[in-house]
Design a protein around this motif. Sequence first.
Motif, mmCIF file in Angstrom:
data_model
loop_
_atom_site.group_PDB
_atom_site.id
_atom_site.type_symbol
_atom_site.label_atom_id
_atom_site.label_comp_id
_atom_site.label_asym_id
_atom_site.label_seq_id
_atom_site.Cartn_x
_atom_site.Cartn_y
_atom_site.Cartn_z
ATOM 1 N N LYS A 80 1.334 -1.072 0.314
ATOM 2 C CA LYS A 80 0.193 -0.191 0.024
ATOM 3 C C LYS A 80 0.769 1.722 0.419
ATOM 4 N N ILE A 108 -4.878 0.505 -10.414
ATOM 5 C CA ILE A 108 -4.368 0.227 -9.465
ATOM 6 C C ILE A 108 -4.089 1.676 -8.472
ATOM 7 N N CYS A 109 -3.355 2.750 -9.582
ATOM 8 C CA CYS A 109 -3.119 3.947 -8.451
ATOM 9 C C CYS A 109 -3.703 4.714 -9.748
ATOM 10 N N PRO A 135 -5.164 3.604 -0.093
ATOM 11 C CA PRO A 135 -5.718 1.633 -0.815
ATOM 12 C C PRO A 135 -5.736 0.923 0.339
ATOM 13 N N GLU A 139 -2.116 -1.255 -3.529
ATOM 14 C CA GLU A 139 -3.135 -0.338 -4.683
ATOM 15 C C GLU A 139 -1.853 1.143 -4.096
#
Length: 306
Positions: A80, A108-109, A135, A139
Amino acid sequence: MTEAKQNSPAKDWLEAELADTLDEDYELEMSEPALSLEIAKIYKNAHPPSMDRQQYFRDLITLQSELIKLQSWVAYTKKKLVVVFEGRDSAGKGGVIKRITQRLNPRICRVVALPAPTEREKSQWYFQRYVPHLPAGGEIVLFDRSWYNRSGVERVMGFAEPDQVEEFFRDVPEFERMLVRSGITLVKYWFSITDEEQQMRFQMRIHDPMKQWKLSPMDLQSRVRWEQYTKAKEETFARTNIPEAPWFIVEGNDKKRARLNCIDHLLKQMPYEEVPHEEITLPERVFNPEYERQVLPRELYVPEKY
């Protein structure tokens, strides 16, 4: 960036990507409305020559390829990562965030840029509105301004009372330690520019119809209250620069170098490495000889104007 990474087998891919990126950059320049020539001339004269355009994009694409590896590693290991971007208005936070996310998977981002708090949010625990955006495993979250609004704009503009600011300073170190103890890697960047550079960038935005939207009333007030923001920044550093989550200052007067330096530094904060990938192959298309594609009504299509 190590020499081994620089001389990767992906050189042909890098060259092709560089050509496409340069084309996009030239196209963007040509499509922008003409600025005030005088303002553009003043800006050019006030800046020493920056990086060569091709070298800048070559370095940027190389770093972005490393960001893709970082993304894969974060997803694979369920790490994370939280990155906080703070600093002066027009200092380049948005530019580096755009280059970080440009080639990454938004699943993911993701970028978090919260609007002004609602009346309900104002009555909550201060950090409460930020917690849902943290996150999960695998992530990356980039905060385009963060909980440090309290010690910055809210304090300087009078949106927070002195006792609220003091409470924030008491709470934020422990809040960030809690994040780190929960397994989050927290990286904090402060983008710094000179008084003269900020004034020049504001003038450029005022004279460019495609950039005027970037100037909010808060941005304009930051010029009036430059010294107040400086004092707020100094106290923020003094009271929130903790070993678990130190501040890193990015010199932003040269936009290109600021972007490269920040991305390079961010990559060095994570012990990422190559992770296993399944080989991707294109499956054969299933062909049905009895299927006939129907002709759709012409009005469903976007007109071919260009």
